[in-house]
Design a protein around this motif. Structure first.
Motif, PDB file in Angstrom:
ATOM      1  N   SER A 132       0.767  -1.260  -0.017  1.00 54.67           N
ATOM      2  CA  SER A 132       0.080  -0.116  -0.028  1.00 54.67           C
ATOM      3  C   SER A 132       0.844   1.335  -0.044  1.00 54.67           C
ATOM      4  CB  SER A 132      -0.815  -0.036   1.201  1.00 54.67           C
ATOM      5  OG  SER A 132      -1.697   1.230   1.267  1.00 54.67           O
ATOM      6  N   LYS A 133       0.654   2.022  -1.000  1.00 55.61           N
ATOM      7  CA  LYS A 133       1.509   3.302  -0.964  1.00 55.61           C
ATOM      8  C   LYS A 133       0.943   4.201  -0.085  1.00 55.61           C
ATOM      9  CE  LYS A 133       3.135   6.418  -4.575  1.00 55.61           C
ATOM     10  NZ  LYS A 133       3.338   7.035  -5.726  1.00 55.61           N
ATOM     11  N   ILE A 134       1.901   4.910   0.646  1.00 51.13           N
ATOM     12  CA  ILE A 134       1.601   6.070   1.572  1.00 51.13           C
ATOM     13  C   ILE A 134       1.653   7.422   1.105  1.00 51.13           C
ATOM     14  CG2 ILE A 134       1.938   6.548   4.137  1.00 51.13           C
ATOM     15  CD1 ILE A 134       0.837   3.782   3.757  1.00 51.13           C
ATOM     16  N   GLY A 135       0.642   7.918   0.860  1.00 50.98           N
ATOM     17  CA  GLY A 135       0.607   9.440   0.412  1.00 50.98           C
ATOM     18  C   GLY A 135       1.249   9.502  -0.963  1.00 50.98           C
ATOM     19  N   ASN A 136       1.873  10.625  -1.286  1.00 55.03           N
ATOM     20  CA  ASN A 136       2.649  10.757  -2.711  1.00 55.03           C
ATOM     21  C   ASN A 136       4.001  10.149  -2.803  1.00 55.03           C
ATOM     22  OD1 ASN A 136       0.418  11.825  -3.800  1.00 55.03           O
ATOM     23  ND2 ASN A 136       0.875  13.951  -3.229  1.00 55.03           N
ATOM     24  N   SER A 137       4.678   9.792  -1.655  1.00 53.59           N
ATOM     25  CA  SER A 137       5.876   9.442  -1.484  1.00 53.59           C
ATOM     26  C   SER A 137       6.091   7.918  -2.228  1.00 53.59           C
ATOM     27  CB  SER A 137       6.525   9.607  -0.225  1.00 53.59           C
ATOM     28  OG  SER A 137       5.906   8.543   0.624  1.00 53.59           O
ATOM     29  N   CYS A 138       7.279   7.493  -2.319  1.00 56.75           N
ATOM     30  CA  CYS A 138       7.567   6.086  -2.724  1.00 56.75           C
ATOM     31  C   CYS A 138       7.862   5.414  -1.404  1.00 56.75           C
ATOM     32  CB  CYS A 138       8.768   5.920  -3.650  1.00 56.75           C
ATOM     33  SG  CYS A 138       8.545   6.408  -5.363  1.00 56.75           S
ATOM     34  N   HIS A 139       6.868   5.417  -0.622  1.00 54.71           N
ATOM     35  CA  HIS A 139       6.772   4.618   0.778  1.00 54.71           C
ATOM     36  C   HIS A 139       5.704   3.655   0.891  1.00 54.71           C
ATOM     37  CE1 HIS A 139       7.650   3.958   5.239  1.00 54.71           C
ATOM     38  NE2 HIS A 139       6.156   3.926   5.220  1.00 54.71           N
ATOM     39  N   PHE A 140       5.935   2.196   0.825  1.00 60.72           N
ATOM     40  CA  PHE A 140       5.067   1.212   0.783  1.00 60.72           C
ATOM     41  C   PHE A 140       5.093   0.499   2.232  1.00 60.72           C
ATOM     42  CE2 PHE A 140       6.224   1.961  -3.574  1.00 60.72           C
ATOM     43  CZ  PHE A 140       4.941   2.081  -4.345  1.00 60.72           C
ATOM     44  N   ASP A 141       3.678   0.363   2.684  1.00 54.27           N
ATOM     45  CA  ASP A 141       3.557  -0.460   3.724  1.00 54.27           C
ATOM     46  C   ASP A 141       3.317  -1.893   3.468  1.00 54.27           C
ATOM     47  OD1 ASP A 141       4.538   1.340   5.800  1.00 54.27           O
ATOM     48  OD2 ASP A 141       2.347   1.732   5.984  1.00 54.27           O
ATOM     49  N   VAL A 142       3.652  -3.247   3.931  1.00 58.17           N
ATOM     50  CA  VAL A 142       3.208  -4.355   3.741  1.00 58.17           C
ATOM     51  C   VAL A 142       1.967  -4.683   4.484  1.00 58.17           C
ATOM     52  CG1 VAL A 142       3.570  -6.821   3.959  1.00 58.17           C
ATOM     53  CG2 VAL A 142       5.785  -5.258   3.361  1.00 58.17           C
ATOM     54  N   LEU A 143       0.944  -5.207   3.794  1.00 59.35           N
ATOM     55  CA  LEU A 143      -0.570  -5.468   4.300  1.00 59.35           C
ATOM     56  C   LEU A 143      -1.228  -6.385   3.636  1.00 59.35           C
ATOM     57  CD1 LEU A 143      -2.762  -3.855   2.352  1.00 59.35           C
ATOM     58  CD2 LEU A 143      -1.634  -1.914   3.508  1.00 59.35           C
ATOM     59  N   PHE A 144      -2.252  -7.025   4.530  1.00 59.85           N
ATOM     60  CA  PHE A 144      -3.166  -8.005   3.949  1.00 59.85           C
ATOM     61  C   PHE A 144      -4.035  -7.477   2.819  1.00 59.85           C
ATOM     62  CE2 PHE A 144      -2.283  -9.442   8.088  1.00 59.85           C
ATOM     63  CZ  PHE A 144      -1.933 -10.969   7.731  1.00 59.85           C
ATOM     64  N   VAL A 145      -4.257  -8.190   1.619  1.00 56.44           N
ATOM     65  CA  VAL A 145      -4.941  -7.425   0.754  1.00 56.44           C
ATOM     66  C   VAL A 145      -5.784  -8.586   0.035  1.00 56.44           C
ATOM     67  CG1 VAL A 145      -3.138  -6.007  -0.301  1.00 56.44           C
ATOM     68  CG2 VAL A 145      -3.013  -8.105  -1.126  1.00 56.44           C
ATOM     69  N   ASP A 146      -6.683  -8.184  -0.853  1.00 52.88           N
ATOM     70  CA  ASP A 146      -7.734  -9.254  -1.313  1.00 52.88           C
ATOM     71  C   ASP A 146      -7.064 -10.076  -2.448  1.00 52.88           C
ATOM     72  OD1 ASP A 146      -7.894  -8.082  -3.962  1.00 52.88           O
ATOM     73  OD2 ASP A 146      -9.250  -6.529  -3.198  1.00 52.88           O
ATOM     74  N   ILE A 147      -7.759 -11.103  -2.930  1.00 52.39           N
ATOM     75  CA  ILE A 147      -7.062 -12.049  -3.703  1.00 52.39           C
ATOM     76  C   ILE A 147      -6.296 -11.526  -4.974  1.00 52.39           C
ATOM     77  CG2 ILE A 147      -8.941 -12.861  -4.946  1.00 52.39           C
ATOM     78  CD1 ILE A 147      -7.782 -15.866  -4.749  1.00 52.39           C
ATOM     79  N   ASN A 148      -7.310 -10.412  -5.407  1.00 56.66           N
ATOM     80  CA  ASN A 148      -6.688  -9.905  -6.980  1.00 56.66           C
ATOM     81  C   ASN A 148      -5.699  -8.767  -6.632  1.00 56.66           C
ATOM     82  OD1 ASN A 148      -8.947 -11.026  -8.133  1.00 56.66           O
ATOM     83  ND2 ASN A 148     -10.116  -9.709  -7.405  1.00 56.66           N
ATOM     84  N   HIS A 149      -5.089  -8.681  -5.371  1.00 53.79           N
ATOM     85  CA  HIS A 149      -3.890  -7.779  -5.321  1.00 53.79           C
ATOM     86  C   HIS A 149      -2.697  -8.236  -4.686  1.00 53.79           C
ATOM     87  CE1 HIS A 149      -7.216  -5.019  -5.808  1.00 53.79           C
ATOM     88  NE2 HIS A 149      -6.614  -4.261  -6.721  1.00 53.79           N
ATOM     89  N   ARG A 150      -2.882  -9.357  -4.116  1.00 53.87           N
ATOM     90  CA  ARG A 150      -1.752 -10.141  -3.571  1.00 53.87           C
ATOM     91  C   ARG A 150      -0.543 -10.476  -4.470  1.00 53.87           C
ATOM     92  NH1 ARG A 150      -4.218 -16.214  -2.425  1.00 53.87           N
ATOM     93  NH2 ARG A 150      -4.138 -16.842  -4.663  1.00 53.87           N
TER      94      ARG A 150
END
Length: 151
Positions: free
Chosen positions: A15-33
């Motif tokens: 998941s991208k946080i704001g406008n930066s190139c910073h991504f957190d690792v999170l649980f997503v649905d099957i279409n986005h894993r």
């Protein structure tokens, strides 16, 4: 894939946080894993997403603990880590996969064993809810339990 009584429709993604190139690792649905790659040095691992379609092409998808401070507890698992090169500059990048509660169950732990001058300590990687209601991976007392499934 998270461990449940049946195959879960969730997986891990970014998941991208704001406008930066910073991504957190999170649980997503099957279409986005996203698929993961694991690089091993002894028992210590670098974990990264095999992402070819992220919006920041020069950003590493290697996992690391954000705002590293194990004593505070809930450091989020984010991306931007560096591959290999054990030492203080990559201290947030090292994880272990450990058998947990049964023959086929595992957990992820964040460990400091790659830093010779650091106290060897492992913390569970579990799930926390962020301010937007996303289920994120972070240091936690309760481990994220999973099973491996053939792709």
């Amino acid at each position: 894939m998270p461990y449940t009584s049946c195959r879960s429709p969730q997986g891990l993604g970014l998941s991208k946080i704001g406008n930066s190139c910073h991504f957190d690792v999170l649980f997503v649905d099957i279409n986005h894993r996203m698929p993961l790659s694991v690089t091993s040095i002894y028992t210590d691992l670098n974990i990264m997403f095999l992402a070819c379609n992220i919006t920041c092409p020069h950003h590493s998808t290697m996992w690391k603990i954000d705002n590293f401070n194990v004593s505070k507890g809930h450091g989020l698992v984010t991306t931007g880590g560096g591959v290999g090169n054990s030492g203080k500059e990559t201290i947030g990048n090292w994880f272990n996969i450990v058998k947990y509660d049964g023959a086929y169950n595992y957990k992820i732990a964040y460990c400091l064993s790659m830093c010779p001058s650091c106290k060897h300590e492992c913390k569970n990687v579990g799930m926390v809810m962020d301010q937007n209601g996303n289920q994120c991976l972070a240091l936690s007392d309760v481990p994220f339990q999973f099973r491996f499934f053939k792709a």
